[in-house]
Design a protein around this motif. Structure first.
Motif, PDB file in Angstrom:
ATOM      1  N   ILE B 128      -1.235  11.222  21.613  1.00  0.00           N
ATOM      2  CA  ILE B 128      -0.568  11.831  20.462  1.00  0.00           C
ATOM      3  C   ILE B 128      -1.040  13.275  20.289  1.00  0.00           C
ATOM      4  O   ILE B 128      -0.237  14.195  20.126  1.00  0.00           O
ATOM      5  CB  ILE B 128      -0.833  11.000  19.185  1.00  0.00           C
ATOM      6  N   ALA B 129      -2.353  13.468  20.351  1.00  0.00           N
ATOM      7  CA  ALA B 129      -2.922  14.808  20.144  1.00  0.00           C
ATOM      8  C   ALA B 129      -2.383  15.793  21.182  1.00  0.00           C
ATOM      9  O   ALA B 129      -2.067  16.945  20.870  1.00  0.00           O
ATOM     10  CB  ALA B 129      -4.442  14.736  20.207  1.00  0.00           C
ATOM     11  N   GLU B 130      -2.270  15.352  22.419  1.00  0.00           N
ATOM     12  CA  GLU B 130      -1.777  16.250  23.470  1.00  0.00           C
ATOM     13  C   GLU B 130      -0.319  16.644  23.222  1.00  0.00           C
ATOM     14  O   GLU B 130       0.084  17.766  23.532  1.00  0.00           O
ATOM     15  CB  GLU B 130      -1.957  15.596  24.847  1.00  0.00           C
ATOM     16  N   ASN B 131       0.455  15.727  22.649  1.00  0.00           N
ATOM     17  CA  ASN B 131       1.835  16.073  22.319  1.00  0.00           C
ATOM     18  C   ASN B 131       1.901  17.110  21.201  1.00  0.00           C
ATOM     19  O   ASN B 131       2.714  18.031  21.238  1.00  0.00           O
ATOM     20  CB  ASN B 131       2.613  14.821  21.914  1.00  0.00           C
ATOM     21  N   LEU B 132       1.035  16.956  20.201  1.00  0.00           N
ATOM     22  CA  LEU B 132       1.024  17.931  19.107  1.00  0.00           C
ATOM     23  C   LEU B 132       0.707  19.318  19.654  1.00  0.00           C
ATOM     24  O   LEU B 132       1.320  20.315  19.285  1.00  0.00           O
ATOM     25  CB  LEU B 132      -0.020  17.548  18.048  1.00  0.00           C
ATOM     26  N   LEU B 133      -0.268  19.352  20.545  1.00  0.00           N
ATOM     27  CA  LEU B 133      -0.673  20.626  21.145  1.00  0.00           C
ATOM     28  C   LEU B 133       0.466  21.223  21.974  1.00  0.00           C
ATOM     29  O   LEU B 133       0.754  22.417  21.890  1.00  0.00           O
ATOM     30  CB  LEU B 133      -1.913  20.391  22.022  1.00  0.00           C
ATOM     31  N   ALA B 134       1.120  20.376  22.751  1.00  0.00           N
ATOM     32  CA  ALA B 134       2.207  20.856  23.613  1.00  0.00           C
ATOM     33  C   ALA B 134       3.367  21.388  22.782  1.00  0.00           C
ATOM     34  O   ALA B 134       3.928  22.456  23.068  1.00  0.00           O
ATOM     35  CB  ALA B 134       2.678  19.737  24.534  1.00  0.00           C
ATOM     36  N   LEU B 135       3.732  20.655  21.723  1.00  0.00           N
ATOM     37  CA  LEU B 135       4.879  21.068  20.902  1.00  0.00           C
ATOM     38  C   LEU B 135       4.612  22.382  20.177  1.00  0.00           C
ATOM     39  O   LEU B 135       5.518  23.186  19.983  1.00  0.00           O
ATOM     40  CB  LEU B 135       5.228  19.973  19.886  1.00  0.00           C
ATOM     41  N   ALA B 136       3.356  22.590  19.798  1.00  0.00           N
ATOM     42  CA  ALA B 136       3.017  23.810  19.048  1.00  0.00           C
ATOM     43  C   ALA B 136       3.374  25.064  19.842  1.00  0.00           C
ATOM     44  O   ALA B 136       3.730  26.084  19.261  1.00  0.00           O
ATOM     45  CB  ALA B 136       1.535  23.810  18.690  1.00  0.00           C
ATOM     46  N   SER B 137       3.285  24.992  21.154  1.00  0.00           N
ATOM     47  CA  SER B 137       3.540  26.208  21.936  1.00  0.00           C
ATOM     48  C   SER B 137       4.649  26.028  22.980  1.00  0.00           C
ATOM     49  O   SER B 137       4.726  26.780  23.940  1.00  0.00           O
ATOM     50  CB  SER B 137       2.237  26.655  22.618  1.00  0.00           C
ATOM     51  N   LEU B 138       5.499  25.027  22.784  1.00  0.00           N
ATOM     52  CA  LEU B 138       6.582  24.770  23.729  1.00  0.00           C
ATOM     53  C   LEU B 138       7.613  25.895  23.671  1.00  0.00           C
ATOM     54  O   LEU B 138       8.141  26.198  22.602  1.00  0.00           O
ATOM     55  CB  LEU B 138       7.255  23.421  23.394  1.00  0.00           C
ATOM     56  N   ARG B 139       7.919  26.480  24.834  1.00  0.00           N
ATOM     57  CA  ARG B 139       8.726  27.697  24.849  1.00  0.00           C
ATOM     58  C   ARG B 139      10.227  27.432  24.924  1.00  0.00           C
ATOM     59  O   ARG B 139      10.962  28.102  25.657  1.00  0.00           O
ATOM     60  CB  ARG B 139       8.262  28.603  25.984  1.00  0.00           C
ATOM     61  N   VAL B 140      10.688  26.451  24.160  1.00  0.00           N
ATOM     62  CA  VAL B 140      12.126  26.231  23.979  1.00  0.00           C
ATOM     63  C   VAL B 140      12.381  25.887  22.512  1.00  0.00           C
ATOM     64  O   VAL B 140      11.496  25.381  21.833  1.00  0.00           O
ATOM     65  CB  VAL B 140      12.680  25.083  24.873  1.00  0.00           C
ATOM     66  N   PRO B 141      13.605  26.164  22.026  1.00  0.00           N
ATOM     67  CA  PRO B 141      13.932  25.783  20.649  1.00  0.00           C
ATOM     68  C   PRO B 141      13.952  24.258  20.502  1.00  0.00           C
ATOM     69  O   PRO B 141      14.328  23.558  21.446  1.00  0.00           O
ATOM     70  CB  PRO B 141      15.344  26.351  20.444  1.00  0.00           C
ATOM     71  N   SER B 142      13.536  23.771  19.326  1.00  0.00           N
ATOM     72  CA  SER B 142      13.499  22.324  19.139  1.00  0.00           C
ATOM     73  C   SER B 142      13.931  21.945  17.725  1.00  0.00           C
ATOM     74  O   SER B 142      13.635  22.638  16.753  1.00  0.00           O
ATOM     75  CB  SER B 142      12.087  21.798  19.408  1.00  0.00           C
ATOM     76  N   VAL B 143      14.656  20.826  17.633  1.00  0.00           N
ATOM     77  CA  VAL B 143      15.073  20.288  16.337  1.00  0.00           C
ATOM     78  C   VAL B 143      14.690  18.813  16.299  1.00  0.00           C
ATOM     79  O   VAL B 143      14.924  18.084  17.267  1.00  0.00           O
ATOM     80  CB  VAL B 143      16.603  20.419  16.130  1.00  0.00           C
ATOM     81  N   GLY B 144      14.078  18.379  15.205  1.00  0.00           N
ATOM     82  CA  GLY B 144      13.744  16.964  15.022  1.00  0.00           C
ATOM     83  C   GLY B 144      14.510  16.402  13.844  1.00  0.00           C
ATOM     84  O   GLY B 144      14.788  17.112  12.881  1.00  0.00           O
ATOM     85  N   VAL B 145      14.890  15.133  13.938  1.00  0.00           N
ATOM     86  CA  VAL B 145      15.564  14.466  12.819  1.00  0.00           C
ATOM     87  C   VAL B 145      14.886  13.122  12.567  1.00  0.00           C
ATOM     88  O   VAL B 145      14.788  12.297  13.484  1.00  0.00           O
ATOM     89  CB  VAL B 145      17.050  14.165  13.126  1.00  0.00           C
ATOM     90  N   VAL B 146      14.408  12.916  11.336  1.00  0.00           N
ATOM     91  CA  VAL B 146      13.896  11.592  10.966  1.00  0.00           C
ATOM     92  C   VAL B 146      15.108  10.759  10.572  1.00  0.00           C
ATOM     93  O   VAL B 146      15.741  11.016   9.554  1.00  0.00           O
ATOM     94  CB  VAL B 146      12.888  11.674   9.797  1.00  0.00           C
ATOM     95  N   ILE B 147      15.455   9.785  11.427  1.00  0.00           N
ATOM     96  CA  ILE B 147      16.696   9.026  11.194  1.00  0.00           C
ATOM     97  C   ILE B 147      16.429   7.715  10.458  1.00  0.00           C
ATOM     98  O   ILE B 147      17.352   7.106   9.922  1.00  0.00           O
ATOM     99  CB  ILE B 147      17.434   8.736  12.529  1.00  0.00           C
ATOM    100  N   GLY B 148      15.186   7.257  10.451  1.00  0.00           N
ATOM    101  CA  GLY B 148      14.867   6.002   9.761  1.00  0.00           C
ATOM    102  C   GLY B 148      13.469   6.078   9.191  1.00  0.00           C
ATOM    103  O   GLY B 148      13.233   6.673   8.155  1.00  0.00           O
ATOM    104  N   GLU B 149      12.536   5.506   9.945  1.00  0.00           N
ATOM    105  CA  GLU B 149      11.165   5.439   9.470  1.00  0.00           C
ATOM    106  C   GLU B 149      10.317   6.470  10.205  1.00  0.00           C
ATOM    107  O   GLU B 149      10.274   6.494  11.429  1.00  0.00           O
ATOM    108  CB  GLU B 149      10.624   4.042   9.804  1.00  0.00           C
TER     109      GLU B 149
END
Ligand SMILES: [Zn+2]
Lengths: 307, 296
Positions: B128-149
């Motif tokens: 999980i931690a490695e994903n947080l780190l990767a997303l923080a500096s990921l060089r593409v635009p990103s959109v997240g949607v919380v669809i349920g829980e």
């Protein structure tokens, strides 16, 4: 082993006895939480609160940890005034968070669960963040996250390597999604540190779980744990309840993590300053340029004055 | 302690089994979606789906927690609770998106990360931690949607995006109301009260500035699946368009990363009481505390 003779911890005996369960009234002896043997309290102190009989590493307060790891008098604290503002006006069953923070502050002797600043380890400058477990189980909320982001940002500004020393129950429930987002905030700050080629060394101490292991504590360049420290994502009771499995002996101990490739090494408390300073020496090449004689000397900081 | 609360009713809606799940969104919104499998390390986690396809004429990578719509499917999908292999599959997809410059769309729908023995052995926290780190500096635009829980770090691990949207009846919190109730109320029957206290609704999180937009559900998603998915697609397009416009300028990606940093850097509620505190606090006074107030 000669390491621990070099420095003499200076906190008083009340610190030792109050936290470690049954003690003979005159305070001369402490009872080890693990082997239950009585240990002469002066010995216990001299061994950095490690049982000389069974090697049990007792928990430390943030100030004790700073005392043990940093060179005497070298610590300069930052952002001590940052405290939570209770964004959810949280209370559980009549237990009001705001009040709990007040009483916890008095009890723990710290206004938040994270103490940050800069100091020296055997002469090597570093920015440091140390958790205070007595403050709501060193749980991570907004103020914790803010102090963490600031110490990392200052490490970047002042070209300092960064050392975090953590134990924690995880994210602080009383601030709900605000707490959750501190996981994103702390790791984002570390990604900047990395871009500047400044190392993050993470020291895991007992117990370290949840939102802290699932964020900044496990994405360090070097991860060190204390012997026997319990470290994981979900707590053992939760896992047992959900999986209805009996957990194997030694599950989630530092030794278990080392065996599974999750940490670099286990360092005994007495050896920690030596280990950290050796690593700082090696990494200095990356952010100071090669061969910097004199960098290791105390008081010879090339990093300028603290802000 | 069993009466319901408005927030608890939202939790029930967010968890409804016939609510559309990630694959429903991906199949409806992404043309020619090709599912990609496996973390290239250990296994393929069915609780996390990922793939490539065309979203409104541009290639994107999509990732989502995948719940089942009945008990059998849920057993196969581990109730949408990924193990480390799922998070490492997601990490592989992040890198893949970055390599080719494809925007990333994430669908968040999990009660929590899997709390099992094998997950601990393979480093759930690290994954999980490695994903947080990767997303923080990921060089593409990103959109997240919380669809349920949106449950805890297990949800966050694919939701540190440039824009974070949330369906009207979705919830997002640091822990499940049941877990919070068990720890702070010492009574898991107090979940309705815990749900209320956790302020986990889309309306709360919009007010706190943690999410960017609420996708309305005039009819709850389980009664109006197609309309909900379409409305969600429109919201994603609007936000993606905005951040792509930033990213397309010279040095735009660096600007986007700055904005992303500021977005997450700015979340938190604290005060600086420096003056009042100095001199008032006893230093190093021993005490005791228990880790009662914590979770992942
Ligand atoms: Zn002992």
């Amino acid at each position: 082993m000669p390491d621990f003779f070099r420095r003499k911890p200076t906190f008083n005996r009340e610190d030792v006895s109050a936290e470690d369960g049954p003690v003979v009234p005159d305070g001369l002896w402490v009872k080890c939480q693990k082997c239950k043997d009585l240990v002469y309290s002066k010995d216990f102190e001299r061994w950095f609160r490690v049982c000389p009989k069974c090697d049990f590493h007792a928990r430390l307060s943030a100030s004790q940890r700073i005392e043990y790891v940093l060179d005497s008098g070298s610590f300069e604290e930052w952002d001590r005034g940052i405290v939570t503002s209770d964004p959810l006006e949280f209370s559980a069953n009549g237990d009001v968070y705001r009040e709990k923070v007040k009483s916890t502050t008095r009890k723990a002797g710290q206004p938040e669960a994270l103490v940050t600043g800069r100091g020296r380890i055997r002469g090597y400058d570093a920015a440091v963040a140390v958790t205070e477990f007595r403050f709501l189980g060193a749980s991570m909320g907004s103020a914790f996250g803010e102090k963490f982001a600031r110490v990392v940002e200052r490490a970047v500004d002042q070209r300092l390597p960064f050392i975090s020393i953590s134990n924690s129950g995880g994210a602080r429930m009383h601030e709900s999604t605000f707490s959750l987002m501190q996981m994103a905030k702390t790791t984002a700050a570390l990604s900047r540190l990395g871009e500047h080629k400044l190392p993050h060394i993470s020291v895991l101490t007992d117990p370290c779980y949840g939102g802290v292991t699932a964020s900044y504590a496990m994405v360090a360049d070097v991860i060190i744990a204390e012997p026997g420290a319990m470290v994981g994502f979900a707590g053992p009771r939760v896992i047992e309840q959900i999986t209805r499995q009996k957990l194997p002996d030694g599950f989630q101990t530092a030794e278990f993590l080392l065996e599974h490739g999750m940490i670099d090494m286990i360092s005994r408390r007495s050896e920690l300053p030596g280990t950290l300073s050796l690593l700082l020496l090696h990494y200095a090449d990356a952010f100071l340029g090669r061969h910097q004689p004199g960098y290791a000397m105390s008081g010879q900081s090339r990093n300028g004055e603290a802000r | 302690m069993s009466t319901t609360t408005p927030a608890w009713e939202r939790v029930q809606l967010a968890r409804k089994a016939d609510r559309p799940h990630s694959l429903d969104y991906v199949n409806a919104l992404i043309n020619g979606f090709v599912e990609l499998h496996g973390d290239r390390r250990h296994s393929d986690d069915p609780a996390m789906i990922a793939g490539i396809g065309a979203f409104n004429g541009r290639t994107v990578m999509a990732i989502g927690h995948q719940k089942g719509s009945n008990t059998r499917e849920n057993l196969d999908r581990n109730f949408g609770m990924p193990n480390p292999d799922g998070y490492r599959k997601a990490l592989r997809i992040f890198r893949h998106a970055e390599k080719f410059g494809f925007p990333l769309i994430c669908f968040i729908d999990t009660p929590a990360a899997d709390p099992g023995l094998g997950s601990e052995e393979r480093g759930q926290a690290t994954a999980i931690a490695e994903n947080l780190l990767a997303l923080a500096s990921l060089r593409v635009p990103s959109v997240g949607v919380v669809i349920g829980e949106g449950g805890s770090g297990g949800a966050l691990a694919i939701s540190v995006t440039d824009r974070l949207l949330m369906l009207e009846n979705a919830v997002y919190a640091v822990a499940s109301p049941e877990a919070c109730a068990a720890i702070l109320w010492k009574d898991s029957n107090a979940a309705p009260q815990a749900a209320e206290a956790l302020k986990l609704t889309a309306q709360d999180l919009k007010r706190f500035g943690i999410i960017d937009e609420i996708v309305p559900e005039p009819e709850p998603a389980h009664d109006a699946s197609d309309a909900t998915i379409q409305r969600t697609g429109e919201a994603i397009e609007r936000h993606l368009g905005e951040i792509e416009a930033i990213a397309d300028r010279p040095a735009g990606i660096d600007r986007l990363l700055e904005l992303r940093y500021e977005k997450y850097r700015g979340i938190g509620a604290w005060v600086d009481e420096q003056e009042e505190l100095i001199g008032e606090l006893p230093v190093g006074v021993p005490g005791t505390s228990t880790p009662e107030s914590t979770s992942d």
